[in-house]
Design a protein around this motif. Structure first.
Motif, PDB file in Angstrom:
ATOM      1  N   ASN A 220      33.802  42.182  34.018  1.00 31.51           N
ATOM      2  CA  ASN A 220      33.734  43.279  34.980  1.00 31.51           C
ATOM      3  C   ASN A 220      33.449  42.766  36.386  1.00 31.51           C
ATOM      4  O   ASN A 220      34.063  43.210  37.368  1.00 31.51           O
ATOM      5  N   LEU A 221      32.540  41.824  36.487  1.00 30.51           N
ATOM      6  CA  LEU A 221      32.194  41.254  37.788  1.00 30.51           C
ATOM      7  C   LEU A 221      33.394  40.524  38.392  1.00 30.51           C
ATOM      8  O   LEU A 221      33.696  40.675  39.586  1.00 30.51           O
ATOM      9  N   ALA A 222      34.093  39.766  37.550  1.00 29.75           N
ATOM     10  CA  ALA A 222      35.269  39.031  38.035  1.00 29.75           C
ATOM     11  C   ALA A 222      36.377  39.987  38.466  1.00 29.75           C
ATOM     12  O   ALA A 222      37.054  39.760  39.474  1.00 29.75           O
ATOM     13  N   LEU A 223      36.565  41.083  37.703  1.00 31.66           N
ATOM     14  CA  LEU A 223      37.574  42.081  38.064  1.00 31.66           C
ATOM     15  C   LEU A 223      37.286  42.674  39.435  1.00 31.66           C
ATOM     16  O   LEU A 223      38.182  42.764  40.288  1.00 31.66           O
ATOM     17  N   ASP A 224      36.063  43.073  39.655  1.00 34.79           N
ATOM     18  CA  ASP A 224      35.717  43.688  40.939  1.00 34.79           C
ATOM     19  C   ASP A 224      35.829  42.703  42.092  1.00 34.79           C
ATOM     20  O   ASP A 224      36.275  43.055  43.191  1.00 34.79           O
ATOM     21  N   LYS A 225      35.428  41.451  41.838  1.00 32.22           N
ATOM     22  CA  LYS A 225      35.510  40.435  42.889  1.00 32.22           C
ATOM     23  C   LYS A 225      36.970  40.150  43.240  1.00 32.22           C
ATOM     24  O   LYS A 225      37.336  40.061  44.424  1.00 32.22           O
ATOM     25  N   ALA A 226      37.811  40.022  42.230  1.00 30.73           N
ATOM     26  CA  ALA A 226      39.222  39.756  42.470  1.00 30.73           C
ATOM     27  C   ALA A 226      39.882  40.928  43.188  1.00 30.73           C
ATOM     28  O   ALA A 226      40.653  40.736  44.136  1.00 30.73           O
ATOM     29  N   ALA A 227      39.575  42.153  42.747  1.00 30.86           N
ATOM     30  CA  ALA A 227      40.197  43.338  43.347  1.00 30.86           C
ATOM     31  C   ALA A 227      39.823  43.483  44.811  1.00 30.86           C
ATOM     32  O   ALA A 227      40.665  43.833  45.649  1.00 30.86           O
ATOM     33  N   GLU A 228      38.581  43.194  45.132  1.00 34.54           N
ATOM     34  CA  GLU A 228      38.140  43.252  46.526  1.00 34.54           C
ATOM     35  C   GLU A 228      39.006  42.336  47.389  1.00 34.54           C
ATOM     36  O   GLU A 228      39.427  42.698  48.490  1.00 34.54           O
ATOM     37  N   HIS A 229      39.270  41.154  46.867  1.00 33.06           N
ATOM     38  CA  HIS A 229      40.097  40.185  47.592  1.00 33.06           C
ATOM     39  C   HIS A 229      41.548  40.644  47.678  1.00 33.06           C
ATOM     40  O   HIS A 229      42.165  40.602  48.748  1.00 33.06           O
ATOM     41  N   LEU A 230      42.114  41.107  46.564  1.00 34.88           N
ATOM     42  CA  LEU A 230      43.518  41.501  46.536  1.00 34.88           C
ATOM     43  C   LEU A 230      43.787  42.707  47.430  1.00 34.88           C
ATOM     44  O   LEU A 230      44.804  42.755  48.132  1.00 34.88           O
ATOM     45  N   LEU A 231      42.893  43.680  47.419  1.00 37.20           N
ATOM     46  CA  LEU A 231      43.068  44.854  48.278  1.00 37.20           C
ATOM     47  C   LEU A 231      43.067  44.463  49.755  1.00 37.20           C
ATOM     48  O   LEU A 231      43.803  45.033  50.565  1.00 37.20           O
ATOM     49  N   SER A 232      42.276  43.474  50.109  1.00 38.70           N
ATOM     50  CA  SER A 232      42.216  43.028  51.504  1.00 38.70           C
ATOM     51  C   SER A 232      43.514  42.370  51.937  1.00 38.70           C
ATOM     52  O   SER A 232      43.787  42.224  53.127  1.00 38.70           O
ATOM     53  N   LEU A 233      44.339  41.985  50.962  1.00 33.94           N
ATOM     54  CA  LEU A 233      45.612  41.328  51.240  1.00 33.94           C
ATOM     55  C   LEU A 233      46.790  42.287  51.119  1.00 33.94           C
ATOM     56  O   LEU A 233      47.947  41.874  51.264  1.00 33.94           O
ATOM     57  N   GLY A 234      46.512  43.554  50.819  1.00 28.95           N
ATOM     58  CA  GLY A 234      47.574  44.545  50.718  1.00 28.95           C
ATOM     59  C   GLY A 234      48.195  44.673  49.347  1.00 28.95           C
ATOM     60  O   GLY A 234      49.226  45.321  49.180  1.00 28.95           O
ATOM     61  N   ILE A 235      47.573  44.074  48.342  1.00 23.36           N
ATOM     62  CA  ILE A 235      48.079  44.168  46.969  1.00 23.36           C
ATOM     63  C   ILE A 235      47.439  45.378  46.292  1.00 23.36           C
ATOM     64  O   ILE A 235      46.215  45.435  46.131  1.00 23.36           O
ATOM     65  N   THR A 236      48.264  46.330  45.919  1.00 24.44           N
ATOM     66  CA  THR A 236      47.769  47.554  45.282  1.00 24.44           C
ATOM     67  C   THR A 236      47.981  47.528  43.777  1.00 24.44           C
ATOM     68  O   THR A 236      47.391  48.327  43.049  1.00 24.44           O
ATOM     69  N   SER A 237      48.823  46.614  43.302  1.00 27.05           N
ATOM     70  CA  SER A 237      49.096  46.491  41.871  1.00 27.05           C
ATOM     71  C   SER A 237      49.333  45.032  41.547  1.00 27.05           C
ATOM     72  O   SER A 237      50.025  44.329  42.293  1.00 27.05           O
ATOM     73  N   ALA A 238      48.762  44.576  40.427  1.00 29.10           N
ATOM     74  CA  ALA A 238      48.923  43.176  40.038  1.00 29.10           C
ATOM     75  C   ALA A 238      49.255  43.097  38.556  1.00 29.10           C
ATOM     76  O   ALA A 238      48.722  43.857  37.740  1.00 29.10           O
ATOM     77  N   HIS A 239      50.143  42.162  38.210  1.00 21.82           N
ATOM     78  CA  HIS A 239      50.495  41.913  36.818  1.00 21.82           C
ATOM     79  C   HIS A 239      49.632  40.758  36.328  1.00 21.82           C
ATOM     80  O   HIS A 239      49.741  39.638  36.843  1.00 21.82           O
ATOM     81  N   ASP A 240      48.763  41.054  35.370  1.00 23.38           N
ATOM     82  CA  ASP A 240      47.797  40.073  34.876  1.00 23.38           C
ATOM     83  C   ASP A 240      48.408  39.364  33.674  1.00 23.38           C
ATOM     84  O   ASP A 240      48.586  39.957  32.607  1.00 23.38           O
TER      85      ASP A 240
END
Length: 546
Positions: A220-240
């Motif tokens: 959960n912590l890693a998900l939130d940390k990654a999402a914070e970074h991705l949103l700052s780059l304009g990524i709204t959807s990611a294929h994991d």
């Protein structure tokens, strides 16, 4: 700035339940299903979805709407990264990062500093690349022992296909000169016959099985940390690409709670011992399109940088060596059949030309025997493909899921590993598009940096961040700005069965979009990688502001 963002967030978090929201005074662009790019200055949203776009200012037509003045900034659909590792990215941001290190000494300096405050049983890190160092040789356990020898250290290569460990880690794993190399892996040996501390592909598991697995709290912590970074780059959807059982559980719980921080299309890891259990649960999909799990990630070969990519001929810089197939064709076919019989797509990692050929053969055999051709199966990377095999992607309806930044970060290394004949079908994006294939673009974060504008720049110029080589590397494969944007939006959405929900700002789709500081379509190609994201919105809600 933080107070301003919180105030805006409080106001615009109401958008999803508000009757109407109007985004006006924007320089808007969106690709469309008709292949054309539509321009607009107003975007109307209701319940998180697009009502309409218009070149006219529509703010006065909706007097009761929540209105947002875009101040003339450029607006694009939210970008989709079709190949990344979300939890891996989050862990990278939370553990030792040695990316870009120019020498073993530089890594040692970072490791020493990190070890002083690290409390865990193992020191874990990622990002080394020996091709950036003087001599370009693989390091050894002794090189790490100089800095940390009382605690196990495991540093993953930047591509994820090799690990470098210290002597303590090998002792805990009971690894010695007598340790057998698993099929599909390689233990690099010293001249004495002792293991050097470098383990490639399936040999990694000899050490990895000793490392404590992540808890749900850590995921959960890693998900939130990654999402914070991705949103700052304009990524709204990611294929994991390749989730384990714990992540599978976390994602479903977060989707049920409506707390997924961005949209995720997740692939089950074919190597998970609980693959059967996860497939048996059926396709996972929520009504808000926050989470979709309907594919399996399979590995065919290794990576080019560690000479694990499986080639038809010898490596140019290692005669007699042709890389590693992680699975034989029979096993690949069994995994594809297992996926398809549960209604899941099969997405297979293949980098070398031999791996791509074998994987294409496997798909062909499976389609003939059990079907599944219409499941939008993908080959992940499709980096080095024999020219004779490129048309087979189209005839078999296989989607090439490719990462433009790999070409520009790999180009110098690739020219050492491969000869010119082997490179004829390398990173061949334009060739794929010309035959009618859809290219789903991504970054392969954290192997590469996640910034999609780096990927767009690489796709359009085939140059590095210094804009070299001058005309681009193998420039015939460059994409246009429209083609590149589609690869990171509509075609990425198509590769996940989401083209009617995501990827463009057309009526009825989710209002996922970004505001950026420069006009992507008019700015010079050489500065596309400098574009900054000002705001990121998902379903009409502001999720990030710079």
């Amino acid at each position: 700035m933080k107070k301003t963002f919180l105030a805006l967030l409080a106001v615009f978090s109401l958008c999803a339940t508000a009757q109407v929201t109007v985004i006006h005074n924007v320089n808007g662009y969106t690709p469309t299903k008709s292949q054309a790019v539509t321009r607009f200055s107003s975007l109307v949203i209701k319940d998180g979805k697009v009502v309409k776009t218009s070149e006219k200012d529509l703010s006065e037509q909706y007097p009761n709407a929540i209105k947002f003045n875009g101040e003339g900034k450029t607006l694009l659909p939210g970008l989709i990264d079709a190949h990344g590792h979300i939890i891996g990215l989050g862990n990278n941001l939370l553990t030792l990062d040695v990316r870009g290190s120019s020498s073993i000494a530089e890594i040692g300096k970072r490791l020493t500093a990190y070890a002083k405050t690290h409390k865990g049983a193992w020191i874990i890190g990622r990002g080394w690349d020996q091709t950036l160092w003087p001599g370009g040789q693989f390091p050894t356990a002794a090189d790490l022992d100089k800095y940390v020898k009382d605690k196990p250290v495991m540093l993953t290569r930047v591509d994820g296909h090799a690990i470098w460990v210290n002597t303590k880690a090998m002792e805990l794993a009971n690894i010695s000169s007598a340790t057998q190399t698993p099929e599909g892996g390689e233990i690099i040996k010293l001249s004495t016959g002792q293991p050097s501390g470098i383990f490639i592909d399936k040999a990694e598991e000899l050490v990895r099985r000793q490392v404590p697995t992540l808890s749900q709290e850590q995921v959960n912590l890693a998900l939130d940390k990654a999402a914070e970074h991705l949103l700052s780059l304009g990524i709204t959807s990611a294929h994991d690409t390749g989730i384990d059982h714990t992540t599978w559980q976390v994602y479903q719980a977060r989707a049920k709670q409506r707390t997924m921080p961005l949209r995720v299309y997740a692939m089950l890891s074919a190597s998970s011992p609980k693959l059967g259990e996860m497939l048996g649960a059926g396709i996972i999909k929520d009504t808000q399109d926050q989470l979709s799990i309907r594919s399996v990630k399979i590995y065919a070969d290794g990576a080019l940088g560690s000479r694990g990519a499986a080639l038809i001929g010898d490596y140019h810089d290692r005669k007699g060596h042709r890389g590693l197939m992680l699975e034989n064709q029979s096993t690949l076919e069994s995994l594809i059949v297992q996926s398809i019989r549960h209604g899941y797509s099969a997405h297979t990692h293949a980098i070398g030309d031999r791996a791509n050929r074998i994987v294409l053969d496997a798909y062909k055999n499976v389609f003939t025997k059990v079907g599944g051709r219409l499941l939008r199966n993908r080959i992940e990377h499709a980096q080095i493909v024999h020219p004779d095999d490129i048309p087979r992607f189209k005839t078999l309806d296989i989607i090439p899921s490719m990462q433009p930044v790999h070409a520009t970060s790999d180009m110098h290394m690739a020219e050492k590993r491969l000869d010119d004949k082997q490179l004829r079908g390398a990173y061949a994006w334009q060739t794929f598009l010309k035959q009618g294939s859809r290219v789903a673009a991504g970054s392969d974060f954290p192997v590469e940096l996640a910034n999609p504008f780096h990927g767009l720049h690489a796709a359009i110029t085939r140059q590095d961040h210094q804009n070299l080589p001058e005309q681009g590397w193998r420039p015939a494969e460059k994409l246009t700005k429209v083609q590149a944007l589609r690869a990171f939006t509509l075609d990425a959405a198509y590769s996940a069965f989401q083209e009617y929900k995501l990827g463009s700002l057309e009526q009825g789709k989710w209002a996922d979009f970004i505001l950026i500081d420069q006009d992507y379509f008019t700015v010079n190609d050489d500065v596309i990688d400098d574009i900054q994201v000002e705001q990121t919105w998902i379903a009409g809600e502001l999720k990030y502001q710079r």
